[in-house]
Motif scaffolding. Structure first.
Motif, PDB file in Angstrom:
ATOM      1  N   LEU A   1       0.913  -1.448  -0.401  1.00 58.88           N
ATOM      2  CA  LEU A   1      -0.609   0.009   0.204  1.00 58.88           C
ATOM      3  C   LEU A   1       0.718   1.161  -0.493  1.00 58.88           C
ATOM      4  O   LEU A   1       0.672   2.292  -0.706  1.00 58.88           O
ATOM      5  CB  LEU A   1      -0.411  -0.013   1.270  1.00 58.88           C
ATOM      6  N   GLY A   2       1.663   1.231   0.750  1.00 58.44           N
ATOM      7  CA  GLY A   2       2.961   2.070   1.024  1.00 58.44           C
ATOM      8  C   GLY A   2       3.345   2.785  -0.747  1.00 58.44           C
ATOM      9  O   GLY A   2       3.164   4.362  -0.856  1.00 58.44           O
TER      10      GLY A   2
ATOM     11  N   LEU B   1       2.321   2.153  -3.039  1.00 61.93           N
ATOM     12  CA  LEU B   1       1.633   2.368  -4.781  1.00 61.93           C
ATOM     13  C   LEU B   1       0.444   3.700  -4.249  1.00 61.93           C
ATOM     14  O   LEU B   1       0.683   4.214  -5.407  1.00 61.93           O
ATOM     15  CB  LEU B   1       0.468   0.904  -4.283  1.00 61.93           C
ATOM     16  N   TYR B   2       0.859   4.383  -3.379  1.00 63.30           N
ATOM     17  CA  TYR B   2      -0.190   5.269  -2.713  1.00 63.30           C
ATOM     18  C   TYR B   2       0.733   6.144  -3.326  1.00 63.30           C
ATOM     19  O   TYR B   2       0.740   7.442  -3.714  1.00 63.30           O
ATOM     20  CB  TYR B   2       0.273   5.584  -1.389  1.00 63.30           C
ATOM     21  N   ARG B   3       2.113   6.103  -2.885  1.00 63.97           N
ATOM     22  CA  ARG B   3       3.294   7.262  -3.138  1.00 63.97           C
ATOM     23  C   ARG B   3       3.638   6.921  -5.044  1.00 63.97           C
ATOM     24  O   ARG B   3       3.668   8.476  -6.013  1.00 63.97           O
ATOM     25  CB  ARG B   3       4.677   6.694  -2.510  1.00 63.97           C
TER      26      ARG B   3
ATOM     27  N   ALA C   1      -7.644  15.800  -4.128  1.00 63.44           N
ATOM     28  CA  ALA C   1      -8.714  15.089  -2.760  1.00 63.44           C
ATOM     29  C   ALA C   1      -9.873  15.815  -2.775  1.00 63.44           C
ATOM     30  O   ALA C   1     -11.245  14.915  -2.153  1.00 63.44           O
ATOM     31  CB  ALA C   1      -7.961  14.695  -2.217  1.00 63.44           C
TER      32      ALA C   1
ATOM     33  N   GLN D   1     -11.002  12.322   5.077  1.00 58.40           N
ATOM     34  CA  GLN D   1      -9.673  11.725   4.803  1.00 58.40           C
ATOM     35  C   GLN D   1      -8.765  11.865   5.706  1.00 58.40           C
ATOM     36  O   GLN D   1      -7.766  11.712   5.429  1.00 58.40           O
ATOM     37  CB  GLN D   1      -9.563  12.889   3.558  1.00 58.40           C
TER      38      GLN D   1
ATOM     39  N   VAL E   1       0.741   6.143  -6.953  1.00 57.12           N
ATOM     40  CA  VAL E   1      -0.173   6.654  -7.488  1.00 57.12           C
ATOM     41  C   VAL E   1       0.039   8.727  -6.960  1.00 57.12           C
ATOM     42  O   VAL E   1      -0.702   9.166  -8.428  1.00 57.12           O
ATOM     43  CB  VAL E   1      -1.658   6.083  -7.023  1.00 57.12           C
ATOM     44  N   SER E   2      -0.372   9.156  -6.117  1.00 57.85           N
ATOM     45  CA  SER E   2       0.440  10.516  -6.215  1.00 57.85           C
ATOM     46  C   SER E   2       1.438  11.098  -7.003  1.00 57.85           C
ATOM     47  O   SER E   2       1.437  12.197  -7.544  1.00 57.85           O
ATOM     48  CB  SER E   2       0.954  10.441  -4.954  1.00 57.85           C
TER      49      SER E   2
END
Length: 167
Positions: free
Chosen positions: A34-35, A37-39, A60, A80, A41-42
């Motif tokens: 997840l980490g 992936l989030y970075r 967001a 959020q 995508v960001s």
């Protein structure tokens, strides 16, 4: 890692809940994916920022307003898990670009509702369309049940951290 075995097969029984001592390391595997992936995508959103003119924070805010309709800044922060101050800066940035506007809140005189403008809706719709095209590339053998389970796991993990104060 110990699992309850299925009778006669010697295979782990994936239909039974994992004991906490087995579950915790498996959930670390989720964090490990997840980490990054989030970075990533960001970063992809940031790289496309010149196209739509949106930072990840503004994106967001717009996405939340698109999904839920007008909200106050504190409501957006809670939804959020972001500080009210950060959300206010993102709202101010979006307002400066004409993407959101403050309107009277019948439930609270001092806390305006923030809503998308037509330009804001156009901008977030363009982002969602572009991101959806990227997500269609995931493909593979994923099923609706796989996605449902993923969302269920992540939601349960989020519940554990609900008491974390983001302000």
């Amino acid at each position: 890692m110990t699992h309850t075995s299925k009778p006669d097969t010697g295979q782990p029984d994936d239909s039974k809940p994992l004991p906490p001592d087995d579950l915790a390391p498996r959930l670390y595997e989720v964090f490990a994916v997840l980490g990054p992936l989030y970075r990533r995508v960001s970063r992809k959103v940031e790289l496309n920022e010149p196209i739509e003119g949106l930072s990840i924070g503004v994106r967001a805010v717009l996405d939340l307003l698109r999904a839920q309709g007008p909200l106050t800044v504190p409501q957006m922060g809670r939804a959020q898990a972001l500080s009210r101050q950060f959300v206010q800066r993102m709202v101010n940035e979006a307002a400066a670009h004409g993407l959101v506007e403050a309107v009277a809140n019948p439930a609270h005189q001092r806390s305006s509702l923030i809503r998308l403008t037509d330009d804001g809706r156009t901008a977030i719709d363009a982002v969602i369309t572009r991101e959806s095209a990227l997500l269609k590339r995931v493909g593979g053998d994923l099923t609706g049940a796989d996605v449902e389970r993923c969302v269920r796991v992540l939601t349960r993990m989020l519940e554990v951290f609900e008491d974390v104060d983001v302000n």
